[in-house]
Design a protein around this motif. Structure first.
Motif, short mmCIF file in Angstrom:
data_model
loop_
_atom_site.label_atom_id
_atom_site.label_comp_id
_atom_site.label_asym_id
_atom_site.label_seq_id
_atom_site.Cartn_x
_atom_site.Cartn_y
_atom_site.Cartn_z
N ARG A 10 0.83 -1.20 0.00
CA ARG A 10 0.00 0.00 0.00
C ARG A 10 0.86 1.26 0.00
O ARG A 10 0.57 2.23 -0.71
CB ARG A 10 -0.95 -0.03 1.21
CG ARG A 10 -1.75 1.24 1.46
CD ARG A 10 -2.41 1.80 0.24
NE ARG A 10 -3.34 0.88 -0.42
CZ ARG A 10 -3.93 1.15 -1.58
NH1 ARG A 10 -3.68 2.29 -2.22
NH2 ARG A 10 -4.75 0.27 -2.14
N LEU A 11 1.94 1.25 0.78
CA LEU A 11 2.84 2.41 0.83
C LEU A 11 3.39 2.72 -0.56
O LEU A 11 3.43 3.89 -0.98
CB LEU A 11 3.97 2.14 1.82
CG LEU A 11 4.91 3.29 2.18
CD1 LEU A 11 5.55 3.04 3.55
CD2 LEU A 11 6.00 3.51 1.14
N THR A 12 3.79 1.68 -1.28
CA THR A 12 4.39 1.89 -2.59
C THR A 12 3.37 2.39 -3.60
O THR A 12 3.69 3.19 -4.49
CB THR A 12 5.05 0.59 -3.08
OG1 THR A 12 5.94 0.10 -2.07
CG2 THR A 12 5.84 0.82 -4.35
N LEU A 13 2.11 1.96 -3.48
CA LEU A 13 1.06 2.47 -4.35
C LEU A 13 0.73 3.93 -4.04
O LEU A 13 0.54 4.75 -4.94
CB LEU A 13 -0.20 1.62 -4.23
CG LEU A 13 -0.15 0.20 -4.78
CD1 LEU A 13 -1.48 -0.50 -4.53
CD2 LEU A 13 0.19 0.19 -6.27
N ASP A 14 0.65 4.25 -2.74
CA ASP A 14 0.26 5.60 -2.34
C ASP A 14 1.38 6.61 -2.49
O ASP A 14 1.13 7.80 -2.69
CB ASP A 14 -0.23 5.59 -0.89
CG ASP A 14 -1.62 4.98 -0.73
OD1 ASP A 14 -2.22 4.62 -1.75
OD2 ASP A 14 -2.09 4.87 0.41
N TYR A 15 2.62 6.16 -2.37
CA TYR A 15 3.79 7.05 -2.42
C TYR A 15 4.83 6.50 -3.39
O TYR A 15 5.95 6.14 -3.01
CB TYR A 15 4.40 7.20 -1.02
CG TYR A 15 3.42 7.68 0.02
CD1 TYR A 15 3.19 9.03 0.22
CD2 TYR A 15 2.72 6.76 0.81
CE1 TYR A 15 2.28 9.47 1.17
CE2 TYR A 15 1.81 7.19 1.76
CZ TYR A 15 1.60 8.54 1.94
OH TYR A 15 0.69 8.97 2.89
N PRO A 16 4.50 6.42 -4.68
CA PRO A 16 5.40 5.78 -5.64
C PRO A 16 6.75 6.47 -5.78
O PRO A 16 7.73 5.82 -6.18
CB PRO A 16 4.60 5.83 -6.96
CG PRO A 16 3.62 6.95 -6.77
CD PRO A 16 3.27 6.93 -5.32
N ASN A 17 6.82 7.74 -5.46
CA ASN A 17 8.09 8.45 -5.59
C ASN A 17 9.00 8.26 -4.38
O ASN A 17 10.15 8.71 -4.41
CB ASN A 17 7.84 9.94 -5.81
CG ASN A 17 7.13 10.21 -7.13
OD1 ASN A 17 7.36 9.52 -8.12
ND2 ASN A 17 6.27 11.22 -7.15
N LYS A 18 8.50 7.63 -3.34
CA LYS A 18 9.30 7.42 -2.13
C LYS A 18 10.11 6.13 -2.17
O LYS A 18 11.21 6.06 -1.62
CB LYS A 18 8.38 7.38 -0.89
CG LYS A 18 7.60 8.66 -0.63
CD LYS A 18 8.51 9.79 -0.22
CE LYS A 18 7.71 11.03 0.16
NZ LYS A 18 8.60 12.17 0.54
N VAL A 19 9.56 5.09 -2.78
CA VAL A 19 10.17 3.76 -2.73
C VAL A 19 10.94 3.50 -4.03
O VAL A 19 10.35 3.45 -5.11
CB VAL A 19 9.11 2.67 -2.51
CG1 VAL A 19 9.77 1.29 -2.43
CG2 VAL A 19 8.30 2.96 -1.25
N LYS A 20 12.25 3.30 -3.93
CA LYS A 20 13.08 3.07 -5.11
C LYS A 20 13.13 1.60 -5.50
O LYS A 20 13.22 1.27 -6.67
CB LYS A 20 14.50 3.58 -4.86
CG LYS A 20 14.57 5.05 -4.52
CD LYS A 20 13.95 5.93 -5.60
CE LYS A 20 14.76 5.92 -6.89
NZ LYS A 20 14.13 6.81 -7.92
N LYS A 21 13.07 0.71 -4.50
CA LYS A 21 12.98 -0.72 -4.76
C LYS A 21 12.17 -1.34 -3.62
O LYS A 21 12.23 -0.88 -2.48
CB LYS A 21 14.35 -1.39 -4.81
CG LYS A 21 15.18 -1.09 -6.04
CD LYS A 21 16.46 -1.92 -6.03
CE LYS A 21 17.28 -1.69 -7.28
NZ LYS A 21 18.48 -2.58 -7.32
#
Length: 294
Positions: free
Chosen positions: A112-123
């Motif tokens: 969910r974090l990666t969907l909501d904040y795609p620019n935060k997670v690099k991998k």
């Protein structure tokens, strides 16, 4: 365990999050699963800390983090809110972007974090899960039998809490023993920590709310975002002796939810970082060490 890591408490907009932090290099956030705490990473975190700055929190409802009373719609234990906790934690630590690993419930928060904040997670790496929506929508008798807790823990308060609190040691130990498939994977120190935290009725309630949210508000969020895919590189690992291996084509499942997927089966049951720490560490190290645009 993790004695060389700094112990911190971060106050977010809603809760206090307990965590440890250590190492040097690009930030790497590790999220644990049920019914454990941040110490589940203790066998691989020191090695990861040789190359990365490793941040290992207790999720809300778990460990020594805050455990608010669940709302009627369970929104305050939705993966969206639990992901927001971690975004605020990383921001206060000074990290705008980071690598992310989630096991079990932590994997659902990480998704969910990666969907909501795609620019935060690099991998992103997800350990021993298939997508929540798929797991609920494709439930059959065999899955329900093995993953009975998915349906027990979501029952209305205070039914599961009351039963578990009669003997929390028995319930937690049964979960750990039945989902692991290797000989004595849990150190005595880790078991003592899991038991200490799970004896708190607030932990039992918080963890039930986590599951209640997954069967209600999280599914609503998933339906809304069914066409939204994880854009960053995704590594999926799973135990070749566990339920995920027997039930799902893991790579195919995640290719429906992500654009760049690779994966491996690890020789163990559900608890990869404790049952097969060397193999799990190596896969994570190799995945995150390959350079990517930052």
């Amino acid at each position: 365990m993790l004695n060389n890591f700094q112990k911190l408490t971060i106050t977010t907009s809603e809760v206090k999050i307990n965590l440890v932090k250590g190492g040097k290099g690009y930030p790497l956030l590790l999220l644990h699963g049920y019914p454990q705490t941040h110490v589940m990473w203790h066998k691989i975190a020191p090695n990861l800390a040789q190359e990365f700055t490793v941040i290992i929190p207790d999720l809300r409802g778990y460990g020594d983090s805050d455990k608010p009373i669940g709302m009627t719609d369970h929104y305050n234990y939705s993966k969206r809110v639990m992901a927001q906790d971690q975004i605020e934690v990383m921001a206060q630590l000074g990290y705008d972007q980071f690598y992310l690993v989630g096991h079990d419930r932590g994997g659902r928060v990480a998704h969910r974090l990666t969907l909501d904040y795609p620019n935060k997670v690099k991998k992103l790496a997800l350990l021993d899960i298939a997508p929540t929506y798929q797991m609920y929508s494709e439930t059959d008798q065999e899955f329900a039998k093995v993953y009975y807790h998915w349906f027990f823990l979501i029952q209305p308060f205070p039914f599961p809490e009351t039963l578990i609190n009669q003997n929390p040691d028995f319930f937690l130990t049964h979960c750990l023993q039945s989902w692991s498939k290797t000989d004595r994977p849990f150190s005595s120190e880790a078991m003592a920590e899991y038991l200490r935290c799970f004896r708190d009725p607030n932990t039992v309630h918080g963890t039930c709310e986590d599951y209640r949210a997954s069967a209600t508000i999280d599914l609503e969020h998933d339906r809304t975002d069914m066409d939204k895919k994880i854009e960053c590189p995704l590594l999926v690992l799973w135990g070749n002796k566990g339920v995920i291996e027997k039930t799902y084509d893991v790579i195919t499942s995640w290719q429906k939810r992500a654009t760049n997927v690779q994966g491996k089966a690890v020789n163990c049951g559900h608890f990869l970082p404790e049952e097969s720490p060397e193999e799990t560490y190596q896969y994570l190290h190799d995945f995150f060490s390959i350079s990517t645009k930052r």
